[in-house]
Each structure stands twice: as structure tokens, then as C-alpha cells.
Design a protein around this motif. Structure first.
Motif, PDB file in Angstrom:
ATOM      1  N   LEU A 244       0.823  -1.213   0.000  1.00 24.59           N
ATOM      2  CA  LEU A 244       0.000   0.000   0.000  1.00 24.59           C
ATOM      3  C   LEU A 244       0.857   1.263   0.000  1.00 24.59           C
ATOM      4  O   LEU A 244       1.827   1.366   0.748  1.00 24.59           O
ATOM      5  CB  LEU A 244      -0.916   0.017   1.227  1.00 24.59           C
ATOM      6  N   ARG A 245       0.472   2.250  -0.848  1.00 26.83           N
ATOM      7  CA  ARG A 245       1.107   3.566  -0.783  1.00 26.83           C
ATOM      8  C   ARG A 245       0.375   4.404   0.246  1.00 26.83           C
ATOM      9  O   ARG A 245      -0.657   4.008   0.768  1.00 26.83           O
ATOM     10  CB  ARG A 245       1.090   4.220  -2.156  1.00 26.83           C
ATOM     11  N   ILE A 246       0.909   5.602   0.492  1.00 23.60           N
ATOM     12  CA  ILE A 246       0.445   6.350   1.659  1.00 23.60           C
ATOM     13  C   ILE A 246      -1.062   6.646   1.643  1.00 23.60           C
ATOM     14  O   ILE A 246      -1.748   6.471   2.654  1.00 23.60           O
ATOM     15  CB  ILE A 246       1.300   7.624   1.881  1.00 23.60           C
ATOM     16  N   GLU A 247      -1.608   7.041   0.449  1.00 20.72           N
ATOM     17  CA  GLU A 247      -3.057   7.348   0.422  1.00 20.72           C
ATOM     18  C   GLU A 247      -3.871   6.091   0.684  1.00 20.72           C
ATOM     19  O   GLU A 247      -4.834   6.098   1.470  1.00 20.72           O
ATOM     20  CB  GLU A 247      -3.539   7.930  -0.915  1.00 20.72           C
ATOM     21  N   SER A 248      -3.492   5.008  -0.012  1.00 17.23           N
ATOM     22  CA  SER A 248      -4.274   3.782   0.190  1.00 17.23           C
ATOM     23  C   SER A 248      -4.072   3.226   1.598  1.00 17.23           C
ATOM     24  O   SER A 248      -4.981   2.605   2.155  1.00 17.23           O
ATOM     25  CB  SER A 248      -3.947   2.729  -0.861  1.00 17.23           C
ATOM     26  N   ALA A 249      -2.911   3.474   2.202  1.00 25.11           N
ATOM     27  CA  ALA A 249      -2.702   3.032   3.584  1.00 25.11           C
ATOM     28  C   ALA A 249      -3.649   3.766   4.519  1.00 25.11           C
ATOM     29  O   ALA A 249      -4.185   3.188   5.463  1.00 25.11           O
ATOM     30  CB  ALA A 249      -1.260   3.266   3.995  1.00 25.11           C
ATOM     31  N   ALA A 250      -3.878   5.044   4.247  1.00 23.89           N
ATOM     32  CA  ALA A 250      -4.823   5.805   5.068  1.00 23.89           C
ATOM     33  C   ALA A 250      -6.228   5.221   4.937  1.00 23.89           C
ATOM     34  O   ALA A 250      -6.940   5.034   5.932  1.00 23.89           O
ATOM     35  CB  ALA A 250      -4.817   7.278   4.655  1.00 23.89           C
ATOM     36  N   VAL A 251      -6.628   4.904   3.681  1.00 20.27           N
ATOM     37  CA  VAL A 251      -7.958   4.313   3.472  1.00 20.27           C
ATOM     38  C   VAL A 251      -8.047   2.961   4.180  1.00 20.27           C
ATOM     39  O   VAL A 251      -9.048   2.648   4.838  1.00 20.27           O
ATOM     40  CB  VAL A 251      -8.254   4.159   1.963  1.00 20.27           C
ATOM     41  N   ALA A 252      -6.967   2.149   4.084  1.00 19.52           N
ATOM     42  CA  ALA A 252      -6.971   0.835   4.747  1.00 19.52           C
ATOM     43  C   ALA A 252      -7.119   1.000   6.256  1.00 19.52           C
ATOM     44  O   ALA A 252      -7.861   0.255   6.906  1.00 19.52           O
ATOM     45  CB  ALA A 252      -5.681   0.076   4.426  1.00 19.52           C
ATOM     46  N   GLY A 253      -6.446   2.004   6.822  1.00 21.34           N
ATOM     47  CA  GLY A 253      -6.558   2.261   8.259  1.00 21.34           C
ATOM     48  C   GLY A 253      -7.983   2.628   8.643  1.00 21.34           C
ATOM     49  O   GLY A 253      -8.531   2.117   9.639  1.00 21.34           O
ATOM     50  N   LEU A 254      -8.597   3.511   7.838  1.00 19.97           N
ATOM     51  CA  LEU A 254      -9.990   3.892   8.088  1.00 19.97           C
ATOM     52  C   LEU A 254     -10.896   2.663   8.016  1.00 19.97           C
ATOM     53  O   LEU A 254     -11.757   2.442   8.865  1.00 19.97           O
ATOM     54  CB  LEU A 254     -10.454   4.907   7.035  1.00 19.97           C
ATOM     55  N   LEU A 255     -10.676   1.876   6.960  1.00 11.61           N
ATOM     56  CA  LEU A 255     -11.488   0.691   6.729  1.00 11.61           C
ATOM     57  C   LEU A 255     -11.398  -0.269   7.909  1.00 11.61           C
ATOM     58  O   LEU A 255     -12.418  -0.745   8.436  1.00 11.61           O
ATOM     59  CB  LEU A 255     -10.976   0.009   5.457  1.00 11.61           C
ATOM     60  N   ILE A 256     -10.166  -0.533   8.351  1.00 10.49           N
ATOM     61  CA  ILE A 256      -9.981  -1.499   9.441  1.00 10.49           C
ATOM     62  C   ILE A 256     -10.588  -0.978  10.738  1.00 10.49           C
ATOM     63  O   ILE A 256     -11.266  -1.708  11.458  1.00 10.49           O
ATOM     64  CB  ILE A 256      -8.481  -1.827   9.617  1.00 10.49           C
ATOM     65  N   SER A 257     -10.393   0.324  11.022  1.00 13.64           N
ATOM     66  CA  SER A 257     -10.894   0.812  12.299  1.00 13.64           C
ATOM     67  C   SER A 257     -12.420   0.870  12.322  1.00 13.64           C
ATOM     68  O   SER A 257     -13.038   0.512  13.332  1.00 13.64           O
ATOM     69  CB  SER A 257     -10.274   2.171  12.640  1.00 13.64           C
TER      70      SER A 257
END
Lengths: 312, 213
Positions: A244-257
Motif C-alpha cells: 500500500l502507498r500512503i493514500e491507500s494506507a490511510a484508506v486501509a486504516g480507516l477501513l480497518i478501524s
């Protein structure tokens, strides 16, 4: 013995052990400072974590297949716990046996990396065949409730959880730094971290109840604090363990939380429905298996398909 | 040789079924006796009941643990009776008494005098799954003639779901085991049975079980 664990994964695992050592030391200090207070649950909880992390490490070092079997066993324990606490029909004994058989079959598709069967076996074939088995037995009383109960359990605890295992068999070339094991560690660690973060933020700042009828102790402050912390941690750790790149990592974090929160309160609703505090006593200090993997039933399939869509 | 087989049977085969396929939730484990003589009394729904109760004790007690079982059923053929007596370790007793027979519980009295631990199912035979039947009076006779031996009531739930009477297919379920406090001899059989029935009912109430019908 094959040993092909990526170095980044070993470092991350080392990090986990450092956290466990700190947690144990911290509890030891608390006990030394105020020995009269009862901390059994906290002590047991950390001890259970030690055992889980150790089993996971041993399975991973042995081979990828052993790790897939490890998750199949988690599904088995969770489904068994679920079927033991929800109302079932005596007539459905054989149907339940078939439901259990779905576990080795589903994880066989995973071990073979047969994506097509992995993704339709339970939603299509098991979904259609179990009611057939019930009809052959012929008990119609409470038919719909029994079929619905069973399918909900298999979907969340076998199909949902098997997504964690499928991360392991995704092509390594797309994530050379950490491979499938990196994705699993990322998903599982962030999900569990999010649970803890939401709990701590709620303890510190919690005021406004978010979903009082289902989970009276959950607050908006805890939820949002957890989302922020988990998203931040996702951004920081994604490059180490995932493609994951930084933007998609942010989305993944939102998704997981967010998904972790939903998974948690869904299992809470289930337990409230059947009048239980904990789903079992399998993991001392945590309650049952369901209490520990509740968030994962949501985060695993959602994170999997997010990553799968972007990279595989 | 038979004792070795018994160890293998319980330590490997039975324990892996009981602990992995089934899974136990044991409440008040500390109330289990640590040495003989003792009598474990439980409700009876499944052949698994005995296996689960045997698995609650450390392996070193295995030579001392004996499920008390009906002679007519468990000694029905010579091969089967070799298996049940030598490997499973049952203590066979007669279920029906003809006039002039000796006390059918005499083998139990002898075993207790030797410091053995007996597992007794006073419901007589495996009943309808997950329904508590009233206990038969033999247990009171046993307690009367051995007033110093502790009697520990144990309530079992879930095993009748996993393997009910008349079924051969085992379906995994977590099972609950509630160990009660030891019973003391009350002085007469009737009040003793009342106390035992009451103790079992109380133990059953500790659980919050889903419906199963």
C-alpha cells in the motif's frame, strides 16, 4: 523444514514480542506497586496473547500450509463456540456436521490458491446445500431460523476468517518486502490494536454513547480516537508490511478501524440476544474465541478485497 | 499390558477427542477430589459422559478411576467385556437382583475400601438428551455404607447434543461441566436423595443454555 519468512515480517514479529515483554513488565510493576488489587483478568489476557503469538510464530516458521491450517483451526473453534451458544435444532445434528465439513474444504481451496472456488464455495454451494440437507431430514418447525442461524455463522466465522488465510497465498511478487505473512500481520495487528485504542480513548475521554442499546460502554470519543490512531499507525507501518502507498494506507486504516468497530458490536448484539457476557472461556482473560475475533469477521474480508482490488 | 492400553486409550485417543473435537468449560474444577476414595455422581446423557469425567483427572489417577456400569450391557460379549473392564476400566454391577442374591453394590464397597474413585450415574441409563432425570436410590445405599467417603456431584451439559443415545455420529459442541460441593451423609436415605437432587438442580441452574429441540 522450509524457512522463507521475509525479513520485514521477522522484524515485525520481533516488535510484537517487544510489546508483549513491555506489557508483561508493566503488569509486573503494577502488581509490585499495589499487590492487593486483583489483576487476574489482565494477567490472563496477556498470557493468552503470549500463547497466541507463539503459536502463530511456530506455525509460520514451519510452512505456509501449517499457517493455513492454523486459521482453519481458528474457524473450527469459532464455529464450535457459536453453535454451542446459539439455539440449534436436535433434528439438525447431521446438518451441523456438514457445516463443520465446510471448514476443511474451504481451507483446501485456500491452500490450493484456487480463488474461484474460495470465493463462491460458501456463499453459493454451502448456502444452497445445507437447506437441502435440512429438507431431506424433514423438520419444518423453525426451519428458517435454523437455516439463517447456520448460514450467518458459516459466513462470518468460516468464509470471513478464511480471507485472512487467503492473504498468505496471494502472489509474493506483488509484495516482495513482506509477502502474504506481512499482510496478515498488518491486518491482524491493526484490528487488535484498534480494539485496544478505542477502549483506551473511550476510558480517557468517553462521554457520548454511540450505540447504547447494543454496547453501552462504547462512545463516540473512543470510536473516533481509535479511528484516528489506527489510521495513523496504518500509514506508518504499511510500507514495511504491505504494497500500500500512503493514500491507500490511510484508506486501509480507516477501513480497518470502522469495520473493526462494526464487527465488535455485531458480535455484542449476538451475545446480547442470547443473554451472554462472554461467548466462552477458551481464552482466559479474553472470554471466548468469538470475543477475540469479533472485529476480524468484518475487517478480514473488507481489507482483503480492498488490497485484492488494488494490487492483485 | 491392559493398563498400558488404558493409558494409551485415555491419554491419546480420548483426550484428543474430548479436548480438541469437543472442548470443555469446567466450572469449580478445584472441587474435584485429588485422591481416593471418592464417588463422582453425574447426570447421564451420552457415552461421552464417562470419557469426559475421566479426562478431568490427572493421568496418574487413571488406575484408580472406575466408572460403575451395568453388567448386562457392558459384559454382553467376551471381547466387549475385555475392552470395557480392562481398557475402559469399568466396575460392572448387576442392574436387576434376583431373590437371594448378594448385595449388588458389594463390589463398589470393596473398591472404595481399597481407596478407588468411582464414577456413578444414578439416573440408571442414558436418558433423553439434555434432560435431568431423577436419581435412583442405589447411590444413597452406597453413601450410607460408606459415610466417610466424599460424594461429589457433577452436572454435565452438551454431551447429549454431541453424541446422544442411539447415534453414532459425533458432532462437535463445547460442553459444560459444573462441579458441585461434596455431599455429606445426612443420616437417612430419603433426605440424602432430596439433598442430592437439589444439589444437581442448583448446578444445572448455573448454566445459561441455548434451546435444543
Amino acid at each position: 523444514m522450509q524457512f522463507e519468512v521475509a525479513p520485514n515480517v521477522l522484524v515485525a514479529l520481533g516488535g510484537l514480542y517487544v510489546i508483549l515483554v513491555i506489557a508483561s513488565a508493566w503488569v509486573g510493576m503494577l502488581r509490585w506497586r499495589a499487590p492487593q488489587k486483583d489483576r487476574t483478568e489482565l494477567v490472563q489476557r496477556i498470557r493468552s496473547w503470549w500463547i497466541i503469538v507463539t503459536l502463530f510464530t511456530v506455525a509460520m516458521v514451519m510452512s505456509r500450509t501449517v499457517l493455513v491450517i492454523f486459521f482453519a483451526f481458528v474457524s473450527f473453534l469459532a464455529l464450535k463456540e457459536y453453535l454451542s451458544v446459539v439455539p440449534t435444532r436436535r433434528a439438525d445434528r447431521r446438518v451441523l456436521f456438514w457445516a463443520y465439513l465446510a471448514i476443511p474444504v474451504q481451507y483446501y481451496w485456500v491452500a490450493q490458491a484456487w480463488y474461484g472456488m474460495f470465493i463462491i464455495f460458501i456463499p453459493v454451494y454451502v448456502f444452497l446445500m445445507l437447506p437441502l440437507r435440512m429438507v431431506v431430514i424433514g423438520e419444518t418447525k423453525e426451519f428458517l431460523r435454523a437455516a439463517g442461524t447456520l448460514h450467518w455463522g458459516i459466513m462470518t466465522l468460516v468464509f470471513g476468517i478464511s480471507h485472512i488465510a487467503y492473504l498468505l497465498v496471494l502472489p509474493e511478487t506483488k509484495n516482495p518486502a513482506a509477502g502474504g505473512a506481512g499482510l496478515v500481520l498488518f491486518l491482524v495487528f491493526l484490528t487488535q490494536f484498534n480494539d485496544v485504542a478505542q477502549y483506551i480513548w473511550g476510558k480517557m475521554l468517553g462521554r457520548h454513547k454511540i450505540i447504547p442499546h447494543v454496547s453501552p460502554n462504547k462512545t463516540w470519543e473512543g470510536f473516533l480516537g481509535g479511528v484516528a490512531t489506527t489510521t495513523l499507525l496504518s500509514i506508518v507501518s504499511a510500507t514495511w508490511l504491505t504494497p500500500l502507498r500512503i493514500e491507500s494506507a490511510a484508506v486501509a486504516g480507516l477501513l480497518i478501524s470502522v469495520a473493526g468497530f462494526i464487527g465488535d458490536v455485531t458480535i455484542s448484539a449476538l451475545k446480547r440476544d442470547i443473554g451472554l457476557k462472554d461467548s466462552g472461556s477458551m481464552l482466559p482473560g479474553h472470554g471466548g474465541i468469538l470475543d477475540r475475533i469479533d472485529s476480524l469477521t468484518y475487517t478480514a474480508p473488507l481489507f482483503f478485497h480492498f488490497v485484492y482490488y488494488l494490487y492483485y | 499390558m491392559a493398563l498400558l492400553l488404558r493409558f494409551l486409550f485415555y491419554a491419546v485417543f480420548i483426550r484428543s477427542i474430548v479436548l480438541i473435537v469437543l472442548g470443555l468449560h469446567v466450572r469449580h474444577r478445584e472441587r474435584l477430589p485429588r485422591h481416593g476414595p471418592a464417588i463422582i455422581v453425574a447426570n447421564h446423557n451420552s457415552h461421552l459422559d464417562t470419557m469426559v469425567l475421566m479426562s478431568l483427572f490427572p493421568l496418574r489417577l487413571l488406575p484408580k478411576l472406575h466408572p460403575v456400569a451395568a453388567m448386562d450391557y457392558f459384559l454382553s460379549s467376551s471381547l466387549f467385556s475385555w475392552f470395557t473392564v480392562k481398557v475402559v476400566g469399568i466396575l460392572p454391577i448387576k442392574r436387576t437382583i434376583a431373590r437371594g442374591d448378594d448385595n449388588p453394590l458389594a463390589p463398589c464397597d470393596r473398591a472404595l475400601a481399597e481407596g478407588q474413585m468411582l464414577i456413578v450415574f444414578p439416573e440408571g441409563s442414558r436418558g433423553e438428551p439434555e434432560q435431568l432425570q431423577s436419581f435412583k436410590g442405589g447411590i444413597a445405599r452406597l453413601a450410607e455404607s460408606n459415610p466417610a467417603v466424599p460424594v461429589i456431584p457433577v452436572f454435565l451439559h452438551g454431551l447429549g447434543k454431541a453424541l446422544p443415545k442411539g447415534e453414532a455420529l459425533l458432532v462437535p459442541f463445547f460442553c459444560d461441566i459444573f462441579v458441585g460441593e461434596r455431599l455429606l451423609w445426612t443420616g437417612d436415605r430419603r433426605s440424602y436423595m432430596r439433598q442430592l437432587d437439589e444439589r444437581m438442580r442448583q448446578l444445572a441452574l448455573e448454566g445459561n443454555f441455548p434451546t435444543w429441540e
